[in-house]
Design a protein around this motif. Structure first.
Motif, mmCIF file in Angstrom:
data_model
loop_
_atom_site.group_PDB
_atom_site.id
_atom_site.type_symbol
_atom_site.label_atom_id
_atom_site.label_comp_id
_atom_site.label_asym_id
_atom_site.label_seq_id
_atom_site.Cartn_x
_atom_site.Cartn_y
_atom_site.Cartn_z
ATOM 1 N N GLY A 73 0.992 5.217 0.816
ATOM 2 C CA GLY A 73 2.301 5.703 0.403
ATOM 3 C C GLY A 73 2.661 7.061 0.978
ATOM 4 O O GLY A 73 3.565 7.726 0.465
ATOM 5 N N ILE A 74 1.980 7.478 2.048
ATOM 6 C CA ILE A 74 2.249 8.782 2.648
ATOM 7 C C ILE A 74 3.345 8.686 3.701
ATOM 8 O O ILE A 74 4.153 9.604 3.858
ATOM 9 C CB ILE A 74 0.955 9.364 3.250
ATOM 10 N N ILE A 75 3.371 7.589 4.444
ATOM 11 C CA ILE A 75 4.402 7.380 5.451
ATOM 12 C C ILE A 75 5.063 6.038 5.209
ATOM 13 O O ILE A 75 4.567 5.206 4.435
ATOM 14 C CB ILE A 75 3.838 7.409 6.884
ATOM 15 N N GLU A 76 6.191 5.819 5.869
ATOM 16 C CA GLU A 76 6.817 4.504 5.880
ATOM 17 C C GLU A 76 7.309 4.228 7.289
ATOM 18 O O GLU A 76 7.781 5.129 7.992
ATOM 19 C CB GLU A 76 7.969 4.432 4.877
ATOM 20 N N ARG A 77 7.155 2.987 7.698
ATOM 21 C CA ARG A 77 7.595 2.580 9.027
ATOM 22 C C ARG A 77 8.775 1.632 8.883
ATOM 23 O O ARG A 77 8.703 0.648 8.149
ATOM 24 C CB ARG A 77 6.447 1.915 9.792
ATOM 25 N N VAL A 78 9.834 1.932 9.593
ATOM 26 C CA VAL A 78 11.050 1.124 9.547
ATOM 27 C C VAL A 78 11.240 0.489 10.905
ATOM 28 O O VAL A 78 11.364 1.190 11.919
ATOM 29 C CB VAL A 78 12.283 1.987 9.184
ATOM 30 N N ARG A 89 6.821 7.160 -4.757
ATOM 31 C CA ARG A 89 7.046 5.948 -5.537
ATOM 32 C C ARG A 89 7.329 6.301 -6.982
ATOM 33 O O ARG A 89 6.756 7.247 -7.529
ATOM 34 C CB ARG A 89 5.821 5.030 -5.455
ATOM 35 N N THR A 90 8.204 5.540 -7.592
ATOM 36 C CA THR A 90 8.550 5.785 -8.988
ATOM 37 C C THR A 90 7.692 4.899 -9.883
ATOM 38 O O THR A 90 7.587 3.693 -9.677
ATOM 39 C CB THR A 90 10.036 5.462 -9.232
ATOM 40 N N HIS A 209 17.751 -8.715 1.631
ATOM 41 C CA HIS A 209 18.380 -8.123 0.454
ATOM 42 C C HIS A 209 17.803 -6.744 0.127
ATOM 43 O O HIS A 209 18.543 -5.826 -0.258
ATOM 44 C CB HIS A 209 18.214 -9.031 -0.756
ATOM 45 N N LEU A 210 16.492 -6.595 0.263
ATOM 46 C CA LEU A 210 15.827 -5.375 -0.191
ATOM 47 C C LEU A 210 15.769 -4.288 0.873
ATOM 48 O O LEU A 210 15.342 -3.166 0.602
ATOM 49 C CB LEU A 210 14.407 -5.704 -0.667
ATOM 50 N N GLY A 211 16.180 -4.620 2.094
ATOM 51 C CA GLY A 211 16.188 -3.611 3.143
ATOM 52 C C GLY A 211 14.815 -3.259 3.661
ATOM 53 O O GLY A 211 14.550 -2.098 4.016
ATOM 54 N N VAL A 212 13.917 -4.254 3.692
ATOM 55 C CA VAL A 212 12.578 -4.042 4.232
ATOM 56 C C VAL A 212 12.333 -5.062 5.337
ATOM 57 O O VAL A 212 13.152 -5.944 5.580
ATOM 58 C CB VAL A 212 11.497 -4.187 3.133
ATOM 59 N N ASP A 243 7.111 -0.248 -1.511
ATOM 60 C CA ASP A 243 7.142 1.125 -1.012
ATOM 61 C C ASP A 243 7.944 2.048 -1.905
ATOM 62 O O ASP A 243 8.096 3.230 -1.597
ATOM 63 C CB ASP A 243 7.715 1.163 0.411
ATOM 64 N N ARG A 244 8.495 1.543 -2.992
ATOM 65 C CA ARG A 244 9.322 2.370 -3.858
ATOM 66 C C ARG A 244 8.832 2.408 -5.300
ATOM 67 O O ARG A 244 9.287 3.216 -6.087
ATOM 68 C CB ARG A 244 10.774 1.864 -3.842
#
Length: 277
Positions: A73-78, A89-90, A209-212, A243-244
């Motif tokens: 959860g340190i980086i995210e790749r798009v 993350r919540t 839908h979720l944008g991933v 990721d959230r």
């Protein structure tokens, strides 16, 4: 002190004589760089090609390091955009409580908006009929929603309700309303149930839908909620962005019981044992 005038990050190189794997060395370098440069969530990071050139390592090593950082959860790749510092993350308690996402988020001062993708009467298939304890083919109401938390796509959920329960929701504006509150106002109050959480990956439709990206990590909740008489009044399957969000379980010695399920190759779950934790 401005980032440009700060001293270099310690050990900002790959030591090929070290016993530590090169991917883990790179992982630590990236973490130190994020802190050293005071990068914030959403800030861009060097891509694979740049990291290969800078540290003289293979793309395989780079991908191992980035995959581990993403898992942590340190980086995210798009896809098509690059690598970024991840947003935190919540924590959610939905996996062990009988509140809905609306009330969970509202309790911490956030907002939930829902895009209603489907809301209609349908005939219950075997899985839905078993969950709601009705005969296959019985009329039920299905509600599919894309839930946004603080303006961001968060979860994709599908809820089935017996006809007498679900019909009160038909025609209602569920974009901003809490389904549980609406049901309670008509005398359908959830008092107990069973909820499970498991890891899965995004299908093409879910990803859209979720944008991933297709294949991205998701958390899947399954839930059967019952009223005081024991009758099921809701069955839902919800897919949350991995990721959230993360689910937290608050444990108490007197009440902490869990059922360990064994998943076979077909994806079917069977009871293995009951745990006290």
């Amino acid at each position: 002190m401005p980032a440009s005038s700060r001293p270099p990050v310690a050990s900002d190189r790959i030591d090929r004589l070290s016993a530590a794997p090169m991917y883990d060395q790179l992982r630590r370098i990236i973490i130190a760089s994020i802190d050293h440069d005071a990068l914030r969530p959403g800030d861009p990071l060097p891509g694979e090609h740049r990291l290969c050139e800078k540290y003289g390592i293979s793309r395989t090593v780079v991908r191992q390091a980035l995959a581990q950082l993403e898992h942590e959860g340190i980086i995210e790749r798009v896809k098509g955009k690059g690598t970024f510092v991840a947003r935190p993350r919540t924590s959610e308690s939905l996996a062990h409580t009988l509140i809905g996402l609306y009330d969970e988020v509202a309790a911490r001062g956030g907002t939930v908006l829902s895009d209603v993708l489907r809301h209609e009467r349908v005939a219950a298939d075997e899985a839905v009929a078993a969950a709601l304890e009705v005969d296959p083919g019985s009329p039920v109401v299905v509600l599919q929603r894309l839930r946004h938390v603080d303006g961001e796509p968060w979860s994709l959920s599908t809820t089935w309700m017996p006809m007498d329960v679900g019909e009160i929701t038909l025609g209602a504006n569920l974009r901003t309303a809490s389904l549980y509150r609406m049901l309670a106002s008509h005398g359908f109050v959830v008092t107990h149930g069973v909820r499970s959480a498991e890891a899965t990956v995004a299908s093409h439709e879910q990803a859209r839908h979720l944008g991933v990206s297709t294949g991205a990590a998701l958390l899947r909740l399954r839930s059967i909620s019952r009223e005081a008489s024991g009758r099921p009044i809701e069955y839902f399957v919800a897919h949350h962005r991995g990721d959230r969000s993360r689910f937290e379980f608050h444990l108490h010695r007197e009440q902490s019981h869990a059922t360990l399920l064994r998943i076979d190759r077909t994806g079917e779950a069977s009871r293995a044992s009951t745990l006290s934790v």
